[in-house]
Each structure stands twice: as C-alpha cells, then as structure tokens.
Design an enzyme around this catalytic site. Structure first.
Site, PDB file in Angstrom:
ATOM      1  N   PRO A 233       0.852  -1.188   0.000  1.00 44.00           N
ATOM      2  CA  PRO A 233       0.000   0.000   0.000  1.00 44.00           C
ATOM      3  C   PRO A 233       0.893   1.245   0.000  1.00 44.00           C
ATOM      4  O   PRO A 233       1.974   1.230   0.598  1.00 44.00           O
ATOM      5  CB  PRO A 233      -0.780  -0.127   1.312  1.00 44.00           C
ATOM      6  CG  PRO A 233       0.037  -1.020   2.176  1.00 44.00           C
ATOM      7  CD  PRO A 233       0.731  -1.964   1.232  1.00 44.00           C
ATOM      8  N   HIS A 234       0.456   2.274  -0.686  1.00 43.59           N
ATOM      9  CA  HIS A 234       1.245   3.508  -0.627  1.00 43.59           C
ATOM     10  C   HIS A 234       0.375   4.732  -0.809  1.00 43.59           C
ATOM     11  O   HIS A 234      -0.693   4.667  -1.397  1.00 43.59           O
ATOM     12  CB  HIS A 234       2.389   3.502  -1.645  1.00 43.59           C
ATOM     13  CG  HIS A 234       1.984   3.121  -3.025  1.00 43.59           C
ATOM     14  ND1 HIS A 234       1.854   1.802  -3.409  1.00 43.59           N
ATOM     15  CD2 HIS A 234       1.674   3.851  -4.110  1.00 43.59           C
ATOM     16  CE1 HIS A 234       1.499   1.747  -4.676  1.00 43.59           C
ATOM     17  NE2 HIS A 234       1.362   2.972  -5.139  1.00 43.59           N
ATOM     18  N   GLY A 235       0.835   5.816  -0.267  1.00 43.13           N
ATOM     19  CA  GLY A 235       0.076   7.059  -0.368  1.00 43.13           C
ATOM     20  C   GLY A 235       1.005   8.241  -0.525  1.00 43.13           C
ATOM     21  O   GLY A 235       2.094   8.282   0.028  1.00 43.13           O
TER      22      GLY A 235
END
Lengths: 148, 456
Positions: A66-68
C-alpha cells in the site's frame, strides 16, 4: 541514500496483529506516526485507501505494498510488517499477504528517494529476496535481503 | 528477437517498477532480449530510442495510465495492465513473440509520418497560418478601437477632429488598412523569408485597393512568396554584385511582377468572388445561416486555437473587415468562448470528476472563456480528448447556431464579454449572452456526464 534511511529499525514489525487489510494498514501507519514522519494519520490513510480502491496493491506472491502520496507526510518513509498468518489483501492471486510494505511519500519528492523506492519494488519481484525477508529474524537480515 | 515494453502506474512509485522487473525476469528466463521503459514519478527512465523501435519485433504496453503510443506506430502492440505484467509477464511476452511483424508496412508508415511532418513544416497551410497569426493583433486592436468609436453613436466618427473620429481613424483607417498587407506580407515571409515581405505587403495593399479583400490578399501573399523563390533560383549575379539582390533586384522585380499580376489578372476575379461572398452572407436564408453557425461552432471548438479554429476565426474577421458588423463574427466569437466556459462550469458542477489541479484550472478557464481565449480548454481536452472534445464541439455548435437564429451581429473581432457593453458593438446583447450560456451549459452537462469519477 540507501534503504536504511527509508526503512529504519523503528518502522519494522515482525509480528503484525491486524486481521484485515485495513487493520494492518492502521498498524503500519501508527509506526510511521510515532516516528514523526506523518502529521495526520487519518488524512494520510485516506490517501492510502483511495489508492487501494483503484486497484489493490496486493500484487500477489504474498506481498502488499500500500502507498500514499500526501501533504501530511514530512519525509519519504517505509513501514514494514510481517503477518505470520497472512491477511486477505484482495491480492491478484487470491492468496493472503504476509509481507506488507507501507510507502509514505510527501507531495514533492526528490529523485533519489524515488530511485530507492523503485529499486525496492524491483527487488521484491525476486523470489529469493522475498524468501530471505520471510525468514528474517532481525533488522539487518531484512536490509541484507534487499542489498544482495 | 528483441522486444520492447513500457510500464506505467497511476502513482508511479512501486508498480511501474515491479512490472518492469517482472517482464525483465520473465524475458531472461525465456531467453528473449527485452528493453523496458518506465514512466514513474521520476519521469521516463530507460527510454526507448527510434533505432530500437526500428529493430524491435513487438512492443508490450503494460500501463494503467495514458501514455503516448504514437512513437510505436506500425509496430505490433500487446496491450495489458500493470497487473498483467506483474502476474503474467510470460504470457505477455509469448503473445508479443507470436505477433506478426510486417516490416514493410512499418517502413511505409514511418515514411508517411515523416512526410506529414515535412508538410507540416513547409506546407502552404503553415504559411497561411503564419500570415493569419501576424494579422490577428492588428484586427483585434483595430476592431476594438472602431467599436469604441461606435460607442459615441454610429455616425459620431463623421465629425472631424472629435474623439470618435480619431478612434475610427486609428482603428479603421490605419489598423484595419494594414490588416491585409500584413497578412499577405507574412504569408510571403513564411515562404521566402525577408525578401518576401516587400512584394507580399505591396500585393496585399493592392488587393485592398482594388476590392479583392482577403481572398486577393491570400493570393498576393502566395504569389509574392513563390515569386521570390523562383527569382532567387533563376537570377545569378556575379559575386561583386550579389549585394544588390536583397536591396534592389529582388524587391523591384518581385513587386512589379506581383503588382502587375494582381492588377491585370488576379484582381478582378478575386474582387468578384469577394463581393459575391458578402452578398451571399447578406442574403443567407435562415436555415443555411443556422447551419453555417453550427459548422463554425464545430470548427472553433475542434482544436481550440489550432489551424481549424484559426480558419473559422479568419473567416469571421474577413466579414467585418470593412468595419460593418456581421453575424458570422458573432457566431465565431460566441462559439470560441463556450469551450473554456463549459469546462469551467463542469468543474464547479461535478467536483469529484476532476483533480484538485483541474478544479483550479477550471476557475482560470472561466476567466479565459469570458475573454474569448478558446485555448483555456486545452489542458482538459488534452487530458481526456475523447470525452472532452466532442462535448466542447457540441456546446460550441449549439451556440453558433443560436446566435445565427437570433440574428446577433458583432462589429468587433475580439474581446469576449468585455466588448459587449460597448454601445453598438453587438446587435442583440441579451440573445447573445443567452446563446453563449446555453452552449456552455451543453458542454458542461456533457462533460459532467461523460467524464469518469476521479479516484486519485
């Protein structure tokens, strides 16, 4: 610039407790928050979950990344956790994810950080790297797995 | 066998590179040579060259974003998502290897592309556009000055020495008088460089003089340009006298040739057509007037400031060149205002279909729209052309047709809503504003309906 600066000792959990994708992401965000690289947990989480909605970052092979990208991230950072039992990550191969990397990126990021992130992503595609991480017992083992 | 690939994901941080690595690993295992170009946050890395495209068997495009595929034109393409590349890299490679590669066809396509490029650089159309773009500022300044003079009353300029008389002398008597010479001069300049300017401007001046108008001006420009090209080829002076070419020989010979041709051969038919065109516009039946408005609207929105838009605009300007107001000009300006206006309204109506940057740009588009700067819609059209451009064209076509239906006439060539309050600048203020508003709404609703909700 090397992996150690992005993935510090404090940002690793060898035993994630969360049972769902969201709980695991919360745990990883908490680590980064405590380490002062995230200013607003909720706002950053929105960015991460939005990315997940587009399509899951569970790429299979037991990995989730996951990345943001968010203005509430002060510096690029990676949090990493191992889930012994695995969590359902909506993975492409339908299998649970055991190795979860949460990547936090500020709005503006220099190329050096991006290069490291792309390098890590590439390394994760290799079976022997994943195997080594899975069997890692301490921080140094993980770093070694990437740097091989 | 050599394969190429491109990977790109929305954030450009991780998956782009995982997909690239997966493809490289699979290719290595299968003993295939592959080069993977990555489009990530860093930008384009490991860029594929034209040389490599020429030698490649096929290209795999594994992207979740839009990338420009034109450089691979003619090469067999396997398309997939980033996930496909990560999950099933071998499958993609096998598929790419099975594809037939028709080299001959590719070579032909490449030469065609090159031909197109060449034409773009040197085609008559480009010369025409150079002329038009130099002319437009004269038209704008002159037209608005004339409109300001009208503001004092339609006949106020007849009173010599008064301000409206002065404004009319500047705008109509001078700026508009230079319009056609500048057009012809710079068409010729585009063809033949500096020596083209003299016969071009003189030919344009003559065209205005003998009533051949814009059409005559166009002919004069091309005539002048190609005359210079030929003279340069034919006349060979001894080295010591070469200095005379640009100051004496070329200007004198070319202006005599172009001038005489204009007066004795081109002038009369061009003048006849010119007058005919005006009579036709004057007596256009309602139905065909609306159709004309519609077509002009489509043209104005099609490429937003590009050649098609400019062609429609130049036509509009030619109808007010003599200082009278025209319905064609009204349709053209209105239809040129609606694209950015419609987009701007759409960003306000459906916030979730635009990124933060786009919503900001939407506000700017509103301002550009009311100022008649059609280019304001370009960023949106470029980001999502298939959904946006048809919406823009539909709205502008509606606006163009409506202004014709309401018989709105405009005396100024530019200025957006800022010139409308000038008395006598527009005949039918209210219907004009309504036409623009309706067209903008049509565009806004279509864009809102067609565009997908943004997840970023």
């Amino acid at each position: 610039m090397n992996i150690k600066e992005l993935l510090t000792k404090d940002r690793i959990s060898f035993n994630l407790e969360g049972l769902t994708k969201e709980e695991v992401i919360d745990e990883l965000i908490e680590m980064l928050f405590k380490d002062n690289v995230i200013e607003d947990k909720d706002k950053f989480k929105i960015a991460v979950m939005k990315r997940e909605e587009e399509f899951s970052t569970g790429i299979g092979y037991g990995i989730g990344i996951p990345h943001g990208k968010s203005e509430f991230v002060t510096e690029a950072a990676i949090a990493f956790g191992i889930s012994k039992n695995g969590v359902d990550f909506d993975s492409m191969d339908g299998k649970p994810a055991h190795l979860i990397f949460l990547i936090a990126v500020p709005e503006k990021l220099d190329d050096i950080h991006l290069k490291v992130l792309s390098y890590i992503s590439r390394r994760l595609m290799h079976n022997e790297v994943r195997q080594a991480i899975m069997e890692a017992e301490n921080y140094d083992d993980i770093i070694k797995a990437f740097e091989k | 066998m050599k394969l190429l690939a491109v990977t790109s994901c929305p954030t450009g941080i991780a998956h782009t590179y995982m997909a690239a690595e997966a493809l490289q690993m699979a290719a290595k295992e299968m003993n295939v040579d592959i080069k993977v170009e990555t489009h990530g946050s860093i930008g384009v890395e490991n860029e594929i060259t034209d040389e490599e495209i020429k030698e490649a068997h096929a290209v795999i495009i594994a992207v979740d974003t839009k990338i420009d595929k034109t450089k691979f034109q003619g090469l067999p393409i396997v398309e997939g998502t980033v996930q496909d590349a990560i999950k099933n890299s071998k499958g993609l490679i096998e598929k790419a290897m099975r594809l037939e590669n028709d080299k001959a066809q590719y070579v032909e396509k490449v030469s065609k592309i090159k031909e197109n490029r060449k034409e773009k650089k040197k085609g008559p159309y480009q010369h025409l556009m150079t002329g038009v773009s130099y002319m437009i500022p004269f038209v704008v300044a002159g037209g608005i000055l004339i409109a300001l003079s009208f503001a004092f009353g339609i006949h106020a300029a007849e009173n010599e020495g008064s301000l409206p008389w002065a404004l009319s002398l500047i705008g109509g008597g001078s700026a508009f008088a230079l319009m056609i010479p500048i057009l012809s001069g710079f068409i010729a300049y585009s063809i033949a460089d500096r020596p083209g300017l003299v016969p071009g401007m003189i030919g344009g001046m003559l065209s205005a003089e003998i009533g051949a108008g814009f059409l005559g001006g166009l002919i004069a420009g091309f005539l002048a340009g190609y005359t210079i090209v030929l003279l340069k080829k034919w006349i060979k002076l001894p080295k010591t006298m070469e200095g005379l070419m640009p100051v004496l020989v070329l200007p004198l010979l070319s202006s005599s040739i172009v001038g005489l041709l204009m007066i004795y051969i081109v002038g009369r038919p061009a003048a006849t057509i010119n007058v005919g065109l005006f009579n036709w516009l004057e007596n256009l039946q309602e139905g065909s007037a609306i159709a004309l408005g519609l077509v002009l609207g489509l043209m104005m929105a099609f490429d937003m400031g590009g050649p098609v838009n400019k062609a429609a605009y130049a036509f509009g300007v030619s109808t007010i060149a003599a200082g009278q107001s025209s319905s064609v000009m009204a349709a053209v300006m209105a239809a040129g205002m609606t694209p950015p206006l419609g987009i701007g309204i759409a960003t306000l109506m459906t916030k979730n279909k635009f990124t933060k940057e786009e919503r900001e740009a939407g506000k700017a588009a509103l301002v550009l729209g009311i100022s008649f700067i059609t280019e304001g819609a370009i960023p949106f059209a470029a980001a999502d052309p298939l959904r946006v451009i048809p919406s823009l064209m539909a709205g502008s076509a509606v606006t163009g047709a409506l202004t014709m239906l309401f018989k709105v006439k405009l005396a100024v060539p530019h200025g957006g809503i800022f010139v409308l309050p000038i008395p006598n600048a527009v005949e039918g203020f209210l219907p004009y504003v309504i036409s623009i508003a309706i067209g903008a709404l049509v565009t806004a609703l279509l864009v809102a309906a067609l565009k997908k909700t943004k997840m970023e």
